[in-house]
Scaffold this active site. Structure first.
Site, PDB file in Angstrom:
ATOM      1  CE  LYS A 208       5.209  -2.239 -11.772  1.00  0.00           C
ATOM      2  NZ  LYS A 208       5.850  -1.124 -11.056  1.00  0.00           N
TER       3      LYS A 208
ATOM      4  CD  GLU B 184       6.131  10.474  -0.225  1.00  0.00           C
ATOM      5  OE1 GLU B 184       5.867   9.970  -1.334  1.00  0.00           O
ATOM      6  OE2 GLU B 184       5.676  10.016   0.851  1.00  0.00           O
TER       7      GLU B 184
ATOM      8  NE  ARG C 249       2.787  10.407   0.325  1.00  0.00           N
ATOM      9  CZ  ARG C 249       2.051   9.310   0.546  1.00  0.00           C
ATOM     10  NH1 ARG C 249       0.750   9.331   0.306  1.00  0.00           N
ATOM     11  NH2 ARG C 249       2.604   8.207   0.991  1.00  0.00           N
TER      12      ARG C 249
END
Length: 576
Positions: free
Chosen positions: A230, A317, A345
């Site tokens: 990244k 979640e 969610r």
């Protein structure tokens, strides 16, 4: 383009991304990490006929640049410009709109199954999903299904050991072992009837292209394990991967971010994080739960002080909410902090695992309201409407930083019900917000301004725009202003007084005008046979695009000038 020229293209794309994002901000680290992967995918596969989905989508800048949007890329995330995420109506190359994680495998499986049913088995279907996203339940559900189908799918596991924060969990450890063993002795995916391939270098174009050429002609469901870094290509972004996930403006040569104005007030997420840590110092029953957002939610303050009492459960979640319920039943005080857009969610878990059983979980909703440049996938404008019908929930929305602190303090005093506290993205308006705690009585509103003829009822930080709007009126003395504060339960005693006293009632909220505060007040008026004119002002019944919060407030008529116009009684009476 000859293969030997592709590394030069990769360098050009990477420099272009850095050049644009350095001047305006955006999702930098993830996009820099997949430049070679993006080039190889479009080089080998026949997109958009071959279907390509980027999970979450914040890594799709190189994809956009290579698919006819280079000239528009400077408008990325701006009002009227291109979206920061893949968007179906923006380009045929954006096969599926993504902004929440872990949806790519389900969507690509549906498309692949459709191709199979239509006899188009030659078409390739590719989902690029990160090691942080693949741990989410929805991705597992999709793989469980995919392994039983006759579809042609390539799942690319983009493994950089990062989401926004470092990846967590047992699967992360499993991937680390696979990397150290270079993919040998792999059984997990193969046992799901998903052919595992890898591990390969995600920055080696030759290795990527050769792997894709082999896999595009191999039938069935395959998973290619690709290792990337990244922030690749910008030293600062590689070293500080959390900070450079979505940095503010920075020097494109050195990578140094430009300093923020130290005179500005604190951000709401920092007020939450610092306050929770302060409370945790005095109450050892307080624990905190986050689905992969410790830095974004500013739980890092408490995480450093009490690492054993902060739980990052990964992008999960649903699990976060039910896990919190389990902690609460055993005597702990769980603060479950989730962005508003991601709380959607976990709706079933809020109803079934928390509210139905009346378990005292404290749900802290970060990024409530309009969030700005991330756009429609990330605005937190539905939570008041979707939470309000649920029994047993107490729902509060503070108008400022001091009130947020006091609500957090009140919540940990031993409530015996689920408690929801919602607060916005961005900075507060106070410099002296660290005041002594005061308990707030549940279900109480507060009058902010007296007035003789008309009542304005607001909830949350939009009250500041309301205060400014009243000052713009020719007759501000006619308008009373009330901070309702608790969407549920409403301060019905005060509401009876308001409806008996004032000629016109206004409600103002930075949330959906359908189902939120305005709807709650309309239901109260109907139940009690009040016939006073009621004007509901909120987010209109449509999805709001990306742009700065100020621009979007103007677009939705929630800036002070627009509110002032709507408060003019001649306009109200004409439109009611």
């Amino acid at each position: 383009m000859p293969k030997e020229e592709l590394p030069f293209l990769a360098r050009e794309v990477r420099e272009f991304i850095i050049d644009v994002v350095s001047g305006k901000g955006g999702h930098l680290g993830a996009s820099l990490g997949v430049v070679e992967l993006t080039i190889a995918l479009h080089y080998v596969f026949n997109t958009p006929d071959d279907k390509l989905i980027w999970d979450v989508g914040h890594q799709a800048y190189a994809h956009k640049i290579l698919t006819n949007r280079k000239e528009q890329f400077h408008t990325n995330r701006e009002l009227g410009g291109i979206s920061g995420f893949p968007k179906i109506d923006e380009s045929p190359y954006d096969t599926f709109g993504t902004g929440h994680s872990s949806t790519s495998i389900s969507a690509i499986l549906g498309m692949a199954m459709a191709s199979t049913l239509q006899g188009n088995s030659h078409r390739n279907h590719i989902a690029v999903i990160g090691d942080a996203s693949i741990v989410s339940g929805m991705a597992f559900e999709a793989m469980n299904h995919a392994g039983t189908t006759p579809t042609n799918i390539l799942i690319i596991l983009n493994d950089n050991a990062m989401g926004i924060d470092p990846s967590v969990g047992a699967l992360k450890n499993y991937f680390a072992k696979m990397k150290s063993e270079k993919g040998k002795n792999e059984t997990f995916f193969n046992n799901l009837n998903i052919k595992y391939k890898g591990v390969i270098d995600g920055h080696n174009l030759t290795e990527l292209i050769n792997s894709f050429e082999l896999l595009k002609n191999e039938p069935g469901v395959k998973l290619l394990h690709v290792i990337t870094t990244k922030g690749k290509g910008l030293e600062k972004a590689e070293k500080e991967q959390i900070t450079y996930h979505a940095p503010r403006k920075f020097d494109k040569i050195t990578g140094e971010q430009f300093s923020e104005d130290s005179s500005l007030p604190a951000k709401y997420q920092d007020i939450f994080g610092l306050t929770l840590n302060e409370l945790a110092q005095e109450n050892n029953k307080i624990v905190a739960i986050t689905p992969a957002m410790p830095s974004g939610s500013s739980l890092t303050f408490m995480q450093r002080a009490f690492p054993e009492r902060v739980f990052d459960v990964g992008i999960a979640e649903q699990h976060a909410v039910t896990f919190s319920a389990g902690l609460a039943l055993e005597g702990f005080i769980p603060f479950c902090v989730i962005y508003s857009t991601f709380l959607q969610r976990a709706y079933d878990q809020i109803i079934h695992d928390v509210a139905l059983q009346n378990i005292p979980v404290i749900i802290c909703i970060d990024r409530a309201g309009l969030v700005g440049e991330d756009g429609a996938t990330h605005h937190g404008v539905f939570d008041m409407a979707f939470l309000r019908p649920i029994p047993n929930l107490v729902i509060a929305s503070p108008r400022n930083a001091s009130e947020l602190r006091n609500l957090l303090y009140t919540a940990q005093l031993g409530v015996n019900f689920p408690f929801v506290i919602r607060y916005p993205r961005g900075r507060c308006s106070e410099m002296d917000w660290q005041r002594p705690f005061q308990k707030i009585e549940i279900g109480t509103a507060e009058q902010l301004k007296e007035g003789s003829k008309y009542a304005i009822l607001s909830i949350g930080t939009i009250s500041q725009n309301v205060t400014k709007a009243i000052r713009l009126l020719k007759n501000p003395e006619d308008y009373a202003h009330f901070d309702i504060r608790f969407l549920k339960p409403l301060d019905e005693s005060l509401l009876h007084t308001i409806f008996a006293t004032y000629k016109i009632i206004f409600t103002i909220e930075e949330g959906s005008e359908k189902g939120g505060l305005g709807s709650a007040i309309a239901e109260f008026a109907s139940k009690n046979n009040y016939s006073k004119p009621l004007k509901i002002i909120g987010i209109p019944d449509k999805f709001i695009s990306h742009g700065s919060v100020d621009e979007l407030q103007k677009m939705t008529a929630l800036d002070d000038k627009s509110i002032s116009e709507m408060l003019k009684t001649e306009n109200v009476i004409k439109n009611i």
